[in-house]
Design a protein around this motif. Structure first.
Motif, PDB file in Angstrom:
ATOM      1  N   VAL A  71      -2.543   6.163  44.513  1.00  0.00           N
ATOM      2  CA  VAL A  71      -2.278   5.975  45.446  1.00  0.00           C
ATOM      3  C   VAL A  71      -2.255   7.704  46.121  1.00  0.00           C
ATOM      4  N   ASP A  72      -2.929   7.131  46.958  1.00  0.00           N
ATOM      5  CA  ASP A  72      -3.098   8.432  48.275  1.00  0.00           C
ATOM      6  C   ASP A  72      -3.653   9.711  46.856  1.00  0.00           C
ATOM      7  N   GLY A  73      -5.129   9.729  46.739  1.00  0.00           N
ATOM      8  CA  GLY A  73      -5.013  10.783  45.641  1.00  0.00           C
ATOM      9  C   GLY A  73      -4.496  11.194  44.449  1.00  0.00           C
ATOM     10  N   GLY A  74      -3.110  10.278  44.314  1.00  0.00           N
ATOM     11  CA  GLY A  74      -3.319  11.337  42.902  1.00  0.00           C
ATOM     12  C   GLY A  74      -2.323   9.202  42.754  1.00  0.00           C
ATOM     13  N   THR A  75      -1.390   9.705  41.504  1.00  0.00           N
ATOM     14  CA  THR A  75      -1.057   8.638  41.004  1.00  0.00           C
ATOM     15  C   THR A  75       0.185   7.738  40.430  1.00  0.00           C
ATOM     16  N   ALA A  76       0.218   6.724  40.588  1.00  0.00           N
ATOM     17  CA  ALA A  76       2.177   6.334  40.255  1.00  0.00           C
ATOM     18  C   ALA A  76       2.081   5.331  39.634  1.00  0.00           C
ATOM     19  N   LEU A  77       2.894   5.545  39.045  1.00  0.00           N
ATOM     20  CA  LEU A  77       3.297   4.272  37.860  1.00  0.00           C
ATOM     21  C   LEU A  77       3.515   2.994  37.831  1.00  0.00           C
ATOM     22  N   ARG A 132      10.925   3.832  43.064  1.00  0.00           N
ATOM     23  CA  ARG A 132      10.781   2.505  43.402  1.00  0.00           C
ATOM     24  C   ARG A 132      11.053   1.083  42.972  1.00  0.00           C
ATOM     25  N   GLY A 133      12.019   0.212  43.372  1.00  0.00           N
ATOM     26  CA  GLY A 133      12.063  -0.827  42.704  1.00  0.00           C
ATOM     27  C   GLY A 133      11.964  -1.540  43.947  1.00  0.00           C
ATOM     28  N   ALA A 134      11.593  -3.623  42.894  1.00  0.00           N
ATOM     29  CA  ALA A 134      11.217  -4.401  44.210  1.00  0.00           C
ATOM     30  C   ALA A 134      11.586  -5.267  43.328  1.00  0.00           C
ATOM     31  N   GLY A 135      12.015  -6.714  43.874  1.00  0.00           N
ATOM     32  CA  GLY A 135      13.335  -7.527  43.149  1.00  0.00           C
ATOM     33  C   GLY A 135      13.141  -8.947  43.542  1.00  0.00           C
ATOM     34  N   HIS A 136      13.063 -10.359  42.932  1.00  0.00           N
ATOM     35  CA  HIS A 136      13.188 -11.332  44.114  1.00  0.00           C
ATOM     36  C   HIS A 136      14.360 -11.926  43.589  1.00  0.00           C
ATOM     37  N   ASP A 137      14.523 -13.030  44.230  1.00  0.00           N
ATOM     38  CA  ASP A 137      16.084 -13.518  44.369  1.00  0.00           C
ATOM     39  C   ASP A 137      16.130 -13.719  42.338  1.00  0.00           C
ATOM     40  N   VAL A 175       5.506  -3.087  49.626  1.00  0.00           N
ATOM     41  CA  VAL A 175       6.027  -1.847  48.850  1.00  0.00           C
ATOM     42  C   VAL A 175       4.453  -0.611  48.716  1.00  0.00           C
ATOM     43  N   ARG A 176       3.693  -1.351  48.646  1.00  0.00           N
ATOM     44  CA  ARG A 176       2.349  -0.640  49.029  1.00  0.00           C
ATOM     45  C   ARG A 176       2.146   0.542  49.660  1.00  0.00           C
ATOM     46  N   GLU A 177       2.636   0.076  50.990  1.00  0.00           N
ATOM     47  CA  GLU A 177       2.732   0.779  51.986  1.00  0.00           C
ATOM     48  C   GLU A 177       3.361   2.119  51.672  1.00  0.00           C
ATOM     49  N   ALA A 178       4.919   2.288  51.384  1.00  0.00           N
ATOM     50  CA  ALA A 178       5.604   3.087  50.004  1.00  0.00           C
ATOM     51  C   ALA A 178       5.479   3.641  49.372  1.00  0.00           C
ATOM     52  N   LEU A 179       3.992   3.437  48.553  1.00  0.00           N
ATOM     53  CA  LEU A 179       4.274   4.142  47.796  1.00  0.00           C
ATOM     54  C   LEU A 179       3.614   5.188  47.499  1.00  0.00           C
ATOM     55  N   ARG A 180       4.261   6.750  46.879  1.00  0.00           N
ATOM     56  CA  ARG A 180       3.655   7.812  46.856  1.00  0.00           C
ATOM     57  C   ARG A 180       2.906   8.475  45.251  1.00  0.00           C
ATOM     58  N   PRO A 181       2.109   9.673  45.791  1.00  0.00           N
ATOM     59  CA  PRO A 181       2.498  10.129  44.398  1.00  0.00           C
ATOM     60  C   PRO A 181       3.156  10.164  43.722  1.00  0.00           C
TER      61      PRO A 181
END
Length: 181
Positions: free
Chosen positions: A50-56, A86-91, A149-155
């Motif tokens: 993610v943007d030159g770093g990593t995220a889990l 960050r959390g992403a959830g569906h019904d 979600v992809r656009e909001a992720l940061r290292p």
């Protein structure tokens, strides 16, 4: 045990206790838990670029029953133990007349995350209950939510993707590793 979430530890303890009750040596069985790896959709975790770093990214995209949702969401004190979340959830599905209350009832746990992304009409109830600063985005479905979600992720982020198999949250799981072009 290389798995995230209290539910994995509880399941492991239950398995060891059952083995002990059946006459097996739990102390000999316990080291095998070091080789345990949650499967895709069941808590598998992966470092993503993610943007030159990593995220889990934690993939919990297979089951979205109310107990499974609560188990995966950050518990009390979680903020002191982990990086931004960050959390992403569906019904959650097939909840009948209890659906509205069960979705709204997740607000305390979901509100412990730094930013929450939701999709589906029932998750709109949860999303509306969150403080404005915690609301990442709401979309009609997982396909619309994935690029948000992809656009909001940061290292340094930790992102949990939670939903039932039929909700197609695997699209959100794959989105951070796909090109945005």
């Amino acid at each position: 045990m290389p798995a995230m979430g209290l539910h994995h530890a509880e399941n492991a303890c239950c398995a060891l206790a059952l083995g002990g009750a059946l006459g097996h040596d739990a102390a000999r069985a316990a080291p095998a838990l070091l080789a345990y790896a949650p499967g895709a959709g069941r808590g598998a975790a992966a470092q993503i670029a993610v943007d030159g770093g990593t995220a889990l990214l934690i993939d919990e995209s297979y089951n979205a029953a109310p107990p499974a949702m609560r188990a995966a969401l950050p518990g009390p004190g979680a903020a002191a133990r982990r990086p931004p979340h960050r959390g992403a959830g569906h019904d959650m599905r097939e909840l009948g007349t209890f659906s509205a209350a069960l979705h709204a009832g997740l607000a305390p746990e979901a509100g412990r995350a730094d930013l929450v992304f939701c999709c589906g009409p029932e998750m709109a109830r949860l999303f509306a209950l969150l403080p404005a600063a915690k609301r990442g985005a709401h979309a009609a479905d997982s396909a619309a939510l994935a690029p948000m979600v992809r656009e909001a992720l940061r290292p340094g982020d930790v992102v949990l993707v939670k939903g039932a198999l039929g909700s197609r949250m695997a699209l959100v799981v794959r989105a951070p590793t796909e090109s945005s072009t």
